[in-house]
Design an enzyme around this catalytic site. Structure first.
Site, PDB file in Angstrom:
ATOM      1  N   CYS A 233       0.815  -1.227   0.000  1.00 34.43           N
ATOM      2  CA  CYS A 233       0.000   0.000   0.000  1.00 34.43           C
ATOM      3  C   CYS A 233       0.843   1.270   0.000  1.00 34.43           C
ATOM      4  O   CYS A 233       0.306   2.367  -0.139  1.00 34.43           O
ATOM      5  CB  CYS A 233      -0.942  -0.004   1.189  1.00 34.43           C
ATOM      6  SG  CYS A 233      -2.009  -1.439   1.177  1.00 34.43           S
TER       7      CYS A 233
ATOM      8  N   HIS B  39      -3.422   6.882   2.205  1.00 31.71           N
ATOM      9  CA  HIS B  39      -3.833   5.565   1.727  1.00 31.71           C
ATOM     10  C   HIS B  39      -5.214   5.274   2.321  1.00 31.71           C
ATOM     11  O   HIS B  39      -5.430   5.409   3.534  1.00 31.71           O
ATOM     12  CB  HIS B  39      -2.813   4.526   2.160  1.00 31.71           C
ATOM     13  CG  HIS B  39      -3.287   3.124   2.002  1.00 31.71           C
ATOM     14  ND1 HIS B  39      -3.900   2.685   0.853  1.00 31.71           N
ATOM     15  CD2 HIS B  39      -3.262   2.060   2.853  1.00 31.71           C
ATOM     16  CE1 HIS B  39      -4.229   1.412   0.998  1.00 31.71           C
ATOM     17  NE2 HIS B  39      -3.856   1.014   2.197  1.00 31.71           N
TER      18      HIS B  39
ATOM     19  N   ASN C 250     -10.162  -0.632   0.529  1.00 26.98           N
ATOM     20  CA  ASN C 250      -8.706  -0.491   0.448  1.00 26.98           C
ATOM     21  C   ASN C 250      -8.217  -1.093  -0.869  1.00 26.98           C
ATOM     22  O   ASN C 250      -8.204  -2.315  -1.029  1.00 26.98           O
ATOM     23  CB  ASN C 250      -8.088  -1.220   1.657  1.00 26.98           C
ATOM     24  CG  ASN C 250      -6.570  -1.211   1.648  1.00 26.98           C
ATOM     25  OD1 ASN C 250      -5.928  -0.881   0.655  1.00 26.98           O
ATOM     26  ND2 ASN C 250      -5.984  -1.588   2.771  1.00 26.98           N
TER      27      ASN C 250
HETATM   28  N1  ACO Z   1     -17.873  -8.289  11.118  1.00 26.89           N
HETATM   29  C1  ACO Z   1     -18.248  -8.440  12.381  1.00 26.89           C
HETATM   30  N2  ACO Z   1     -17.382  -8.622  13.391  1.00 26.89           N
HETATM   31  C2  ACO Z   1     -16.073  -8.638  13.088  1.00 26.89           C
HETATM   32  C3  ACO Z   1     -15.606  -8.492  11.772  1.00 26.89           C
HETATM   33  C4  ACO Z   1     -16.563  -8.312  10.757  1.00 26.89           C
HETATM   34  N3  ACO Z   1     -16.224  -8.151   9.459  1.00 26.89           N
HETATM   35  N4  ACO Z   1     -14.256  -8.558  11.785  1.00 26.89           N
HETATM   36  C5  ACO Z   1     -13.876  -8.720  13.056  1.00 26.89           C
HETATM   37  N5  ACO Z   1     -14.977  -8.788  13.841  1.00 26.89           N
HETATM   38  C6  ACO Z   1     -15.034  -8.962  15.289  1.00 26.89           C
HETATM   39  C7  ACO Z   1     -13.820  -9.644  15.845  1.00 26.89           C
HETATM   40  O1  ACO Z   1     -13.949 -11.057  15.754  1.00 26.89           O
HETATM   41  C8  ACO Z   1     -13.820  -9.156  17.275  1.00 26.89           C
HETATM   42  O2  ACO Z   1     -14.759  -9.905  17.988  1.00 26.89           O
HETATM   43  P1  ACO Z   1     -14.405 -10.385  19.500  1.00 26.89           P
HETATM   44  O3  ACO Z   1     -14.213  -9.098  20.273  1.00 26.89           O
HETATM   45  O4  ACO Z   1     -15.627 -11.179  19.877  1.00 26.89           O
HETATM   46  O5  ACO Z   1     -13.145 -11.175  19.384  1.00 26.89           O
HETATM   47  C9  ACO Z   1     -14.381  -7.749  17.171  1.00 26.89           C
HETATM   48  O6  ACO Z   1     -15.048  -7.676  15.907  1.00 26.89           O
HETATM   49  C10 ACO Z   1     -13.317  -6.682  17.234  1.00 26.89           C
HETATM   50  O7  ACO Z   1     -12.273  -7.047  16.352  1.00 26.89           O
HETATM   51  P2  ACO Z   1     -10.997  -6.152  16.152  1.00 26.89           P
HETATM   52  O8  ACO Z   1     -10.077  -6.810  15.180  1.00 26.89           O
HETATM   53  O9  ACO Z   1     -10.459  -5.718  17.482  1.00 26.89           O
HETATM   54  O10 ACO Z   1     -11.680  -4.855  15.465  1.00 26.89           O
HETATM   55  P3  ACO Z   1     -11.034  -3.468  15.187  1.00 26.89           P
HETATM   56  O11 ACO Z   1     -11.842  -2.415  15.807  1.00 26.89           O
HETATM   57  O12 ACO Z   1      -9.550  -3.486  15.425  1.00 26.89           O
HETATM   58  O13 ACO Z   1     -11.259  -3.333  13.615  1.00 26.89           O
HETATM   59  C11 ACO Z   1     -10.050  -3.577  11.554  1.00 26.89           C
HETATM   60  C12 ACO Z   1     -10.677  -4.294  12.736  1.00 26.89           C
HETATM   61  C13 ACO Z   1     -11.134  -2.829  10.799  1.00 26.89           C
HETATM   62  C14 ACO Z   1      -9.404  -4.623  10.655  1.00 26.89           C
HETATM   63  C15 ACO Z   1      -8.983  -2.579  12.074  1.00 26.89           C
HETATM   64  O14 ACO Z   1      -8.130  -3.220  12.983  1.00 26.89           O
HETATM   65  C16 ACO Z   1      -8.154  -1.992  10.975  1.00 26.89           C
HETATM   66  O15 ACO Z   1      -8.638  -1.284  10.122  1.00 26.89           O
HETATM   67  N6  ACO Z   1      -6.836  -2.256  10.971  1.00 26.89           N
HETATM   68  C17 ACO Z   1      -5.956  -1.747   9.937  1.00 26.89           C
HETATM   69  C18 ACO Z   1      -6.021  -2.680   8.783  1.00 26.89           C
HETATM   70  C19 ACO Z   1      -5.386  -2.132   7.541  1.00 26.89           C
HETATM   71  O16 ACO Z   1      -5.448  -0.950   7.284  1.00 26.89           O
HETATM   72  N7  ACO Z   1      -4.819  -3.045   6.768  1.00 26.89           N
HETATM   73  C20 ACO Z   1      -4.352  -2.766   5.488  1.00 26.89           C
HETATM   74  C21 ACO Z   1      -2.995  -2.155   5.426  1.00 26.89           C
HETATM   75  S1  ACO Z   1      -2.648  -1.849   3.780  1.00 26.89           S
HETATM   76  C22 ACO Z   1      -1.770  -3.093   2.953  1.00 26.89           C
HETATM   77  O17 ACO Z   1      -0.555  -3.040   2.878  1.00 26.89           O
HETATM   78  C23 ACO Z   1      -2.495  -4.258   2.289  1.00 26.89           C
END
Ligand code: ACO
Length: 333
Positions: A116, A258, A288
């Site tokens: 990214c 990004h 993304n």
């Molecule tokens: N729908 C419903 N529930 C979900 C989903 C979903 N799609 N995904 C995760 N959950 C649940 C989890 O299982 C967890 O449940 P639990 O508490 O019972 O265990 C709960 O939601 C919270 O999960 P978290 O992972 O803590 O959620 P968070 O608020 O951190 O959001 C997210 C997750 C959106 C992925 C966030 O961490 C994020 O955006 N991180 C950055 C990711 C990113 O930008 N990656 C790309 C980089 S670019 C590249 O180089 C490809």
């Protein structure tokens, strides 16, 4: 071939996305999720998914044709094509296919992989070739089809990604309109975001000769760690780039990050004290799109008439590697 100027200007942009739209509602049919969860945690409402015959080559070519038209040059004028991608049509490289589709007969073309961060790394790479006088006209494309590599059973990551392409033309210019840049990598955190090759060793034809063969496996991501990394490192790298460019945050007309997550975009803007009306975001419509996300957002804002000639734009990419970087430039010639 030697250009006479040692500055650069970004003189045109273009973008292309696949026709097929995948909404949050659609995703509820394949994983345990909801529109409400995806919207509140990421800001994403829908993403575009490439279906055959759409390909990385076709999206990159369409975006490039628009960028060339906007810059007012032809494919035959291009000296260098840089294709920032992690999802090539061919692991040997896809840039040459784009060169062929465009008819860019004079250009040398190669792929650049920095996930990214690819568009920011590509912009700085293009600038070096121009500033050293080697090339005059560079076509930089950021394009990715991450839907090919998403684990569609992992609700934590499959809701995030979409496909697309964006392109810019970068040209030699008397004054340097690239005001500053900073690039960073940290391989110690590599395990947080991967698209790994895994192979098994086997004997050939019951001989004792062994080879290891396998395939790439879908994306694995530690979302919380990537989130933490992004909200800490992105403001830092933009601050550093502002310093090297002798600018203050208030000098920025447009912030284009990004497009990974609206919460990351908001947190970074808040930390830099950049008001929302200067922040460009289209993550709701595309998710993304990896290396494509910055040029896609840039091109949309240019076509909407938001970005005007001489506006100061700060861009920042971050992602797998882990890698991150920022660049600040004045739009247009
Ligand atoms: N729908 C419903 N529930 C979900 C989903 C979903 N799609 N995904 C995760 N959950 C649940 C989890 O299982 C967890 O449940 P639990 O508490 O019972 O265990 C709960 O939601 C919270 O999960 P978290 O992972 O803590 O959620 P968070 O608020 O951190 O959001 C997210 C997750 C959106 C992925 C966030 O961490 C994020 O955006 N991180 C950055 C990711 C990113 O930008 N990656 C790309 C980089 S670019 C590249 O180089 C490809």
């Amino acid at each position: 071939m030697q250009n006479l100027f040692n500055g650069i200007a970004i003189t045109g942009s273009g973008s292309a996305v696949p026709q097929t739209c995948l909404t949050n509602e659609n995703l509820t049919q394949i994983v345990d999720t909801s529109d409400e969860w995806i919207t509140t945690r990421t800001g994403i409402k829908e993403r575009k998914i490439a279906l055959a015959p759409e390909s990385l080559t076709s999206l990159a070519t369409a975006a490039s044709q628009q960028a060339l038209a906007a810059a007012g040059i032809t494919a035959a004028d291009i000296n260098l094509i840089l294709l920032a991608t992690s999802t090539p049509d061919d692991l040997f490289g896809t840039a040459c296919r784009v060169q062929n589709e465009l008819g860019a007969i004079k250009a040398v073309a190669f792929d650049l992989t920095a996930a990214c961060s690819g568009f920011v790394f590509g912009l700085v790479t293009a600038a070096q070739y121009i500033k050293t006088g080697v090339y005059e006209n560079v076509l930089l494309i950021g394009a990715d089809i991450l839907s090919r590599w998403v684990d569609w059973e992992d609700r934590g990551s499959c809701v995030l990604f979409g496909d697309g392409a964006g392109a810019v033309v970068i040209q030699a210019n008397k004054s340097d309109r690239l005001l500053g840049f900073t690039l960073k990598s940290d391989g110690t955190q590599n395990q947080y975001l991967n698209l790994n090759y895994k192979g098994t060793t086997q004997e050939l034809n019951s001989s004792e000769i062994q080879v290891t063969q396998g395939k790439f496996h879908p994306i694995t991501m530690n979302g919380r760690e990537v989130y933490r990394f992004a909200v800490q490192k992105v403001p830092e790298v933009i601050d550093k780039t502002l310093f090297t460019a002798h600018l203050q945050a208030e000098d920025i007309d447009w912030l284009i990050l990004h497009q990974a997550n609206q919460r990351i975009i908001n947190a970074v803007a808040e930390r830099l004290e950049i008001p929302q009306h200067k922040v460009i975001s289209n993550v709701a419509n595309y998710g993304n799109t990896s290396a494509a996300s910055i040029p896609l957002a840039l091109d949309e804002a240019v076509r909407q008439g938001k970005i005007q000639c001489d506006d100061i734009i700060a861009i920042s990419g971050f992602g797998a590697g882990l890698s991150w970087g920022a660049a600040i430039f004045k739009w247009g010639r």
